[in-house]
Enzyme design. Structure first.
Site, PDB file in Angstrom:
ATOM      1  N   LYS A 147     -10.117   2.437   8.496  1.00 43.46           N
ATOM      2  CA  LYS A 147     -10.952   3.132   7.509  1.00 43.46           C
ATOM      3  C   LYS A 147     -12.397   2.628   7.561  1.00 43.46           C
ATOM      4  O   LYS A 147     -13.344   3.432   7.585  1.00 43.46           O
ATOM      5  CB  LYS A 147     -10.346   2.928   6.104  1.00 43.46           C
ATOM      6  CG  LYS A 147     -11.055   3.647   4.989  1.00 43.46           C
ATOM      7  CD  LYS A 147     -10.099   4.093   3.905  1.00 43.46           C
ATOM      8  CE  LYS A 147      -9.501   2.988   3.078  1.00 43.46           C
ATOM      9  NZ  LYS A 147     -10.444   2.478   2.065  1.00 43.46           N
ATOM     10  N   ARG A 165     -16.324   1.337 -11.021  1.00 42.42           N
ATOM     11  CA  ARG A 165     -16.536   0.166 -10.143  1.00 42.42           C
ATOM     12  C   ARG A 165     -18.015  -0.272 -10.114  1.00 42.42           C
ATOM     13  O   ARG A 165     -18.917   0.553 -10.220  1.00 42.42           O
ATOM     14  CB  ARG A 165     -16.005   0.467  -8.747  1.00 42.42           C
ATOM     15  CG  ARG A 165     -14.495   0.667  -8.804  1.00 42.42           C
ATOM     16  CD  ARG A 165     -13.886   0.922  -7.454  1.00 42.42           C
ATOM     17  NE  ARG A 165     -14.021  -0.217  -6.574  1.00 42.42           N
ATOM     18  CZ  ARG A 165     -13.720  -0.187  -5.285  1.00 42.42           C
ATOM     19  NH1 ARG A 165     -13.288   0.941  -4.744  1.00 42.42           N
ATOM     20  NH2 ARG A 165     -13.858  -1.254  -4.535  1.00 42.42           N
ATOM     21  N   GLN A 190     -19.408  -4.601   2.118  1.00 37.41           N
ATOM     22  CA  GLN A 190     -20.072  -3.378   1.655  1.00 37.41           C
ATOM     23  C   GLN A 190     -21.525  -3.661   1.285  1.00 37.41           C
ATOM     24  O   GLN A 190     -22.425  -2.884   1.623  1.00 37.41           O
ATOM     25  CB  GLN A 190     -19.314  -2.788   0.468  1.00 37.41           C
ATOM     26  CG  GLN A 190     -17.921  -2.316   0.864  1.00 37.41           C
ATOM     27  CD  GLN A 190     -17.100  -1.828  -0.298  1.00 37.41           C
ATOM     28  OE1 GLN A 190     -17.529  -1.899  -1.454  1.00 37.41           O
ATOM     29  NE2 GLN A 190     -15.919  -1.331  -0.012  1.00 37.41           N
ATOM     30  N   ASP A 195      -7.959  -6.774   1.335  1.00 32.20           N
ATOM     31  CA  ASP A 195      -7.274  -5.521   1.001  1.00 32.20           C
ATOM     32  C   ASP A 195      -5.751  -5.623   1.128  1.00 32.20           C
ATOM     33  O   ASP A 195      -5.040  -4.681   0.784  1.00 32.20           O
ATOM     34  CB  ASP A 195      -7.773  -4.395   1.913  1.00 32.20           C
ATOM     35  CG  ASP A 195      -9.216  -4.025   1.608  1.00 32.20           C
ATOM     36  OD1 ASP A 195      -9.685  -4.300   0.489  1.00 32.20           O
ATOM     37  OD2 ASP A 195      -9.881  -3.470   2.506  1.00 32.20           O
ATOM     38  N   ARG A 202      -6.284  -5.200  -9.091  1.00 27.88           N
ATOM     39  CA  ARG A 202      -5.055  -5.385  -8.293  1.00 27.88           C
ATOM     40  C   ARG A 202      -4.227  -6.590  -8.725  1.00 27.88           C
ATOM     41  O   ARG A 202      -3.035  -6.642  -8.428  1.00 27.88           O
ATOM     42  CB  ARG A 202      -5.411  -5.455  -6.804  1.00 27.88           C
ATOM     43  CG  ARG A 202      -5.795  -4.086  -6.287  1.00 27.88           C
ATOM     44  CD  ARG A 202      -6.068  -4.057  -4.806  1.00 27.88           C
ATOM     45  NE  ARG A 202      -6.217  -2.669  -4.383  1.00 27.88           N
ATOM     46  CZ  ARG A 202      -6.838  -2.279  -3.280  1.00 27.88           C
ATOM     47  NH1 ARG A 202      -7.378  -3.173  -2.476  1.00 27.88           N
ATOM     48  NH2 ARG A 202      -6.911  -0.999  -2.961  1.00 27.88           N
TER      49      ARG A 202
HETATM   50  C1  S3P Z   1     -14.878  -2.735   3.065  1.00 25.86           C
HETATM   51  C2  S3P Z   1     -15.152  -3.955   2.497  1.00 25.86           C
HETATM   52  C3  S3P Z   1     -14.298  -4.590   1.485  1.00 25.86           C
HETATM   53  C4  S3P Z   1     -12.933  -3.925   1.407  1.00 25.86           C
HETATM   54  C5  S3P Z   1     -13.023  -2.435   1.435  1.00 25.86           C
HETATM   55  C6  S3P Z   1     -13.668  -1.974   2.721  1.00 25.86           C
HETATM   56  C7  S3P Z   1     -15.819  -2.184   4.055  1.00 25.86           C
HETATM   57  O1  S3P Z   1     -14.929  -4.487   0.237  1.00 25.86           O
HETATM   58  O2  S3P Z   1     -12.264  -4.342   0.252  1.00 25.86           O
HETATM   59  O3  S3P Z   1     -11.733  -1.845   1.342  1.00 25.86           O
HETATM   60  O4  S3P Z   1     -15.439  -1.239   4.800  1.00 25.86           O
HETATM   61  O5  S3P Z   1     -16.941  -2.687   4.144  1.00 25.86           O
HETATM   62  P1  S3P Z   1     -16.028  -5.558  -0.268  1.00 25.86           P
HETATM   63  O6  S3P Z   1     -17.167  -5.469   0.645  1.00 25.86           O
HETATM   64  O7  S3P Z   1     -16.374  -5.130  -1.655  1.00 25.86           O
HETATM   65  O8  S3P Z   1     -15.336  -6.872  -0.231  1.00 25.86           O
END
Ligand code: S3P
Length: 437
Positions: free
Chosen positions: A25, A126, A172, A318, A349
């Protein structure tokens, strides 16, 4: 009109065979974003065709990017270049996806046009302050109510590079700033407190963009160009995790997961299951598009409870819902701490899993930043997914070890990351059925 999907799982069985779970993803989101902003054609193979990533794809279509998607994981993008996006006619709907919204915020903050990003009920709760604050420091103008979606992003701002020490290890946030940094004057540097997934950095380099990485500092200079390329997306280790746990907790299981992404920033689930005594073997190790992949063979056995090392937390962020099911089936207790981030995912969670584990007879104690789970005998019972795809799939796997049927309510959102879950779980031996309320 049908209501929410509900899973019912009959107890017992083992997981057997060979599976390839859908594409990663995180990598699929990034491939669409960078492919759209690149010059020339980008072809993606193994793209995840699920709610979250299709929302990102549609957002770029709404901004005028020609994207051809005919199914089968193949996406072709006619990149418009960093300055070629056009104003969307309405709000961009990122559905359930925090990744989609946070990464897009970094791109949109640098455009000439205004935009609005919205999401579903879960996403609308969020925290977005974590990207709004540093993007604002770069010169962005983003409005929100209480730091939550929807966000209104005012275009036409000049961004400048900043050096930002992230308070939490978030891929992220890091990615949003690096994407904004492509447009900023000077250098943008992000310092991470612990290694968060590095797909953005790897893929930027794959698109020909220089990224300097030195220790925990990731830096790039604005004003460069991205060159379209071919992206081969590995199978998602986060989707594989449900099957890894399902097979690991059931003696007699023997399951192989093909072509799974095993980037070192994502393998916490393998490390933690290994510490718990799971038998997982890697083979056919190779690299595709700068990302390591391998086949994973897992055989069922007896697990033991552990204290989860803090260093593994960002690498398995995750996968904790699935790992909590492993802990419930292990001998002894498992303790997780340092994982307060779990409280702001698609659901809280820690609370969601604790409620479900209690309903299935598993003693646990919740902390602000973690949980203690006492391994024991899983009973049948009804649990809530709280609309969270990963909670639903984790409790489905618990059926393998329960002594009665398990019902999981509110499973529609499984389609945000893994629409083929039920079909694949059935074909490998889980006695799962879907009903609609
Ligand atoms: C992701 C970063 C993670 C993860 C999310 C996907 C990404 O989040 O939990 O499902 O693709 O950059 P965080 O950056 O908030 O830790």
């Amino acid at each position: 009109m049908t209501g929410q999907a509900r899973f019912t799982i009959q107890p017992g069985g083992t997981l057997q065979g060979v599976l390839r779970v859908p594409g990663d993803k995180s990598i699929s989101h990034r491939a669409v974003i960078l492919g759209s902003l690149a010059e020339g054609e980008t072809r993606i193979d193994g793209f995840l065709e699920a709610g979250d990533t299709l929302n990102t794809l549609n957002a770029f279509r709404q901004m005028g990017v020609p994207i051809h998607h005919s199914g089968g994981g193949r996406v072709e993008i006619g990149g418009v270049g960093l300055h070629g996006l056009s104003a969307p006619s309405g709000a961009l709907d990122l559905g359930n996806s925090g990744t989609g919204m946070r990464l897009l915020s970094g791109v949109l903050a640098a455009q000439r046009f205004d935009s609005q990003v919205v999401g579903d009920d879960s996403l609308s709760r969020r925290p977005m302050g974590r990207v709004i604050k540093p993007l604002t420091e770069m010169g962005a103008l983003i409005r929100s109510e209480d730091g939550c979606p929807p966000l209104s992003i005012q275009g036409g701002q000049t961004l400048h590079g900043i050096h930002y020490a992230m308070p939490v290890a978030s891929a992220q946030v890091k990615s949003a700033l690096l994407l904004a940094g492509l447009y900023a004057d000077g250098e943008t540097c992000v310092t991470e407190p612990a290694a968060a997934r590095d797909h953005t950095e790897r893929m930027l380099r794959g698109f020909g963009y220089a990224v300097d990485i030195s220790g925990s500092d990731i830096c790039l200079k604005g004003g460069g160009r991205l060159q379209g390329c071919h992206v081969d997306v590995p199978a998602d280790i986060s989707s594989a995790a449900f099957f890894l746990v399902g097979a690991a907790i059931t003696p007699g299981s023997d399951l192989t997961l093909k072509h799974v992404g095993v980037n070192p920033t994502r393998v916490g689930v393998l490390n933690i299951l290994g510490l718990m005594g799971a038998e997982i073997a890697l083979s056919n190790e190779t690299t595709v598009g700068g990302e390591p992949v391998a086949d994973l063979r897992v055989r069922g056995g007896t697990l033991r409870g552990i204290q989860i090392p803090r260093a593994e937390v960002p690498l398995a962020i995750d996968e904790f819902p699935a790992l909590f099911i492993a802990a419930a089936c292990a001998e002894g207790e498992t303790i997780l701490s340092g994982a307060e981030e779990l409280r702001v995912k698609e659901s809280d969670r820690i609370a969601a899993m604790a409620t479900g584990l209690t309903a299935l007879g598993i003693a646990n104690e919740v902390f602000p930043d973690g949980i203690r789970i006492q391994g024991g005998a899983l009973t049948g019972g009804a649990v809530e997914s709280f609309g969270d795809h990963r909670i639903a799939m984790s409790f489905a796997m618990a059926g393998l070890r329960a002594d009665g049927p398990i019902e999981v309510k509110g499973c529609d959102n499984v389609a945000t990351s893994f629409p083929e879950f039920v079909e694949m779980a059935l074909s490998s031996g889980l006695a799962i059925r879907v009903r609609h309320d």
